[in-house]
Structures are given as structure tokens and as C-alpha cells.
Design an enzyme around this catalytic site. Structure first.
Site, PDB file in Angstrom:
ATOM      1  N   SER A 298       4.076  -8.354   0.819  1.00 30.07           N
ATOM      2  CA  SER A 298       2.690  -8.028   0.492  1.00 30.07           C
ATOM      3  C   SER A 298       2.472  -6.524   0.515  1.00 30.07           C
ATOM      4  CB  SER A 298       1.749  -8.690   1.505  1.00 30.07           C
ATOM      5  OG  SER A 298       0.430  -8.201   1.380  1.00 30.07           O
TER       6      SER A 298
ATOM      7  N   TYR B  43      -0.614 -11.609   9.870  1.00 28.94           N
ATOM      8  CA  TYR B  43      -0.076 -11.767   8.525  1.00 28.94           C
ATOM      9  C   TYR B  43       0.811 -10.582   8.140  1.00 28.94           C
ATOM     10  CZ  TYR B  43      -0.168 -11.896   3.370  1.00 28.94           C
ATOM     11  OH  TYR B  43       0.170 -11.892   2.034  1.00 28.94           O
TER      12      TYR B  43
END
Length: 306
Positions: free
Chosen positions: A199, A212
């Protein structure tokens, strides 16, 4: 907190609680929130665009078998459809998003592809073994592994992240990747490709996604180390670091008021739809990237330039 926006038109958004000033950009979606372990694509407004009808395949993945975790929706669905156009046979492991998964299968078959759907929990290493055994029973080989499945949950402070949430986020995002890659590896061969999804938040940080981002950072290390470990075997390992794409991950994570602001940090002034990332998956899966391994490809509208 000012919160001015206009769905479907250029607009301005104020300063949010973290002091991030947002400039003029295109709002992709109105406020919405889903409350579950995973998001459901069929409930989203607007629906994500997962297929570029102008994209024509050229048999780059002919006779290849690809496993795409989380291929029932979002980026995984877009990749699966592009792979089918290129001639690949697909195996789609997913959690419990049955309606989304059936639509993905229909779309793959529309382009003449074959698709095996497998529902289960990637946090259980036994499911990874099942994926491999059923893939081999159905198609007899494995050529491409796309580790795409993931979860994220908005949490304002570190002290608000429960031990259970931290544990589950890492188990889905990195443990599941480890389990499946380990189970798959004995059946990969020279020319095979492993594609992991990390990400943009790994490289810029995200104060409301600490667990995350921790998991996505681990994916970068896993990718680079595994790439060097497998290089002499001719198995390539790369990763993609997406910016904001309109996928079920977003309404399932953020409070509904946050949704219209997503994508606003991109210099292009917008977020993206899943189909815009599909060719990147194809590139890393096929021989066009035969001399590329251990790399992280950034597709984020220019927000991070690396």
C-alpha cells in the site's frame, strides 16, 4: 470540522482533524459505511469499474493458472478479468462474499475463461493447503500467485486498537500471505510469478491505520527478501503499492464522512477505479517483466513518487 463537498463534481474540502488541507478534486462517492469483517462490492455507490472494455488481450497468459486471493471484488476482480482476457485460468480464494464472487466468475467466463471459487479463511493455514490441492486437482499446475486479500479498519489512536484487531489484521494481511506462498512454492517453476499487494500507506504513513500500515510494511520486506531467495530459481517476486482505489476496502474501513475526501491527496485530483490497476498485474504476471524482481510498483496518481 468543515465538510463541504459535491458528489460527482469538482469541489473543495477543508481541513480534517489531523490538519491535512485538501485542495480541489473530483469526489468519487457519497458518504457510506459498511460494518463487517470485509466489504461487499455490490452494496457500493457508485459501483466500482472493474473492466476496461477497450482492453484487448493478446494471450500473454495463455495456458497459465493464476491464484488471486480476494479476487471476488475490488483490485482482485479487476486483475482476474484482465488475466482471463489474456488466456489464464483463475482460482479465486475469498472469505464469504459469495454474491461478489459469483459475479467475478460470470465475468471471467464471459471472456471464455475458467474459474474455480474457493471460500475460506486465509488466517487458517489449512485453507492454504486446500487452495493448492484443489487448484492442482482442477487445473494441474500453478504459474502465478497474486496475494491480494486484505483488511483495514479506521482507528484514531494506537490505544484504541484492540489486541484482537491488531492480531486479525496481521493474520489476514501478512500471515495469510505467508501461509499460501509457502504452500504454493513447491509447485512453482522457472518463469512463475508471485505478486503481492502492499500500500501507499507503507511509504507515507497513515495515522488512523497503524495496524494496517504495519502489516503492509511487512509485505514489502517479505517481497524483497523472498525475491532474492528465489531469484536463481527463476521465480519472480514483486509487489504493487496502490494509492486510493474505489474498492470495498474503503467503505468497510472509513467513517462515512471520510469517503468523499478519499483520493484528494493525489496530484491528479482524483482517486481511481480498479480497472486502472489491472494492466500492472498483467505486466508483473507475464514475461514482459522477465528481468524484474524485488520491485515495488507505485500506482497512486503521483502522490508518492519513488
Amino acid at each position: 470540522m468543515n465538510n463541504k463537498y459535491t458528489y460527482g463534481k469538482d469541489t473543495y474540502i477543508y481541513n480534517n482533524k489531523n490538519g491535512i488541507k485538501v485542495s480541489k478534486f473530483n469526489v468519487m462517492a457519497p458518504p457510506q459505511h459498511q460494518n463487517g469483517l470485509v466489504g461487499l462490492e455490490y452494496l457500493m455507490t457508485p459501483l466500482p469499474i472493474y473492466d476496461n472494455l477497450n482492453y484487448k488481450g493478446s494471450e500473454k497468459l495463455k495456458n497459465k493458472v493464476a491464484i488471486i486471493t480476494g479476487g471476488d471484488s475490488g483490485l482482485g476482480r479487476a486483475a482476474a478479468i484482465a488475466f482471463a482476457k489474456e488466456g489464464a485460468k483463475l482460482v479465486i480464494p475469498y472469505f464469504n462474499e459469495h454474491l461478489d464472487a459469483e459475479l467475478t466468475k460470470q465475468e471471467i467466463e464471459k471472456y471464455g475463461g475458467e474459474c474455480l471459487l474457493l471460500s475460506g479463511d486465509l488466517t487458517n493455514p489449512e485453507f492454504s493447503k486446500e487452495i493448492i490441492s484443489k487448484t492442482l486437482a482442477c487445473f494441474g499446475q500453478i504459474d502465478i500467485l497474486v496475494n491480494n486479500a486484505g483488511v483495514q479498519y479506521q482507528t484514531d489512536e494506537l490505544t484504541d486498537i484492540s489486541n484482537d484487531q491488531f492480531d486479525y489484521t496481521l493474520k489476514v494481511n501478512i500471515y495469510g500471505m505467508f501461509y499460501l506462498t509457502k504452500a504454493c512454492l513447491p509447485y512453482l517453476k522457472k518463469g512463475s510469478s508471485i505478486i503481492n499487494v502492499t500500500s501507499i500507506t507503507t511509504f507515507e504513513g497513515e495515522p488512523q491505520l497503524i495496524d494496517y500500515v504495519t502489516s503492509k510494511g511487512a509485505i514489502v520486506g517479505f517481497t524483497r527478501s523472498l525475491a532474492k531467495n528465489l531469484a536463481l530459481k527463476g521465480i519472480r517476486v514483486n509487489a504493487i503499492a496502490p494509492g486510493f482505489f474505489w474498492t470495498p476496502l474503503q467503505p468497510n474501513c472509513w467513517v462515512k464522512e471520510k469517503i468523499p475526501t478519499l483520493g484528494s491527496n493525489s496530484p491528479m485530483g482524483r482517486g481511481a477505479h480498479p480497472y486502472e490497476l489491472a494492466p500492472t498485474f498483467v505486466f508483473l504476471a507475464c514475461d514482459d517483466s522477465s528481468y524484474m524482481t524485488g520491485q515495488i510498483i507505485h500506482n497512486n496518481g503521483g502522490e508518492i513518487m519513488a
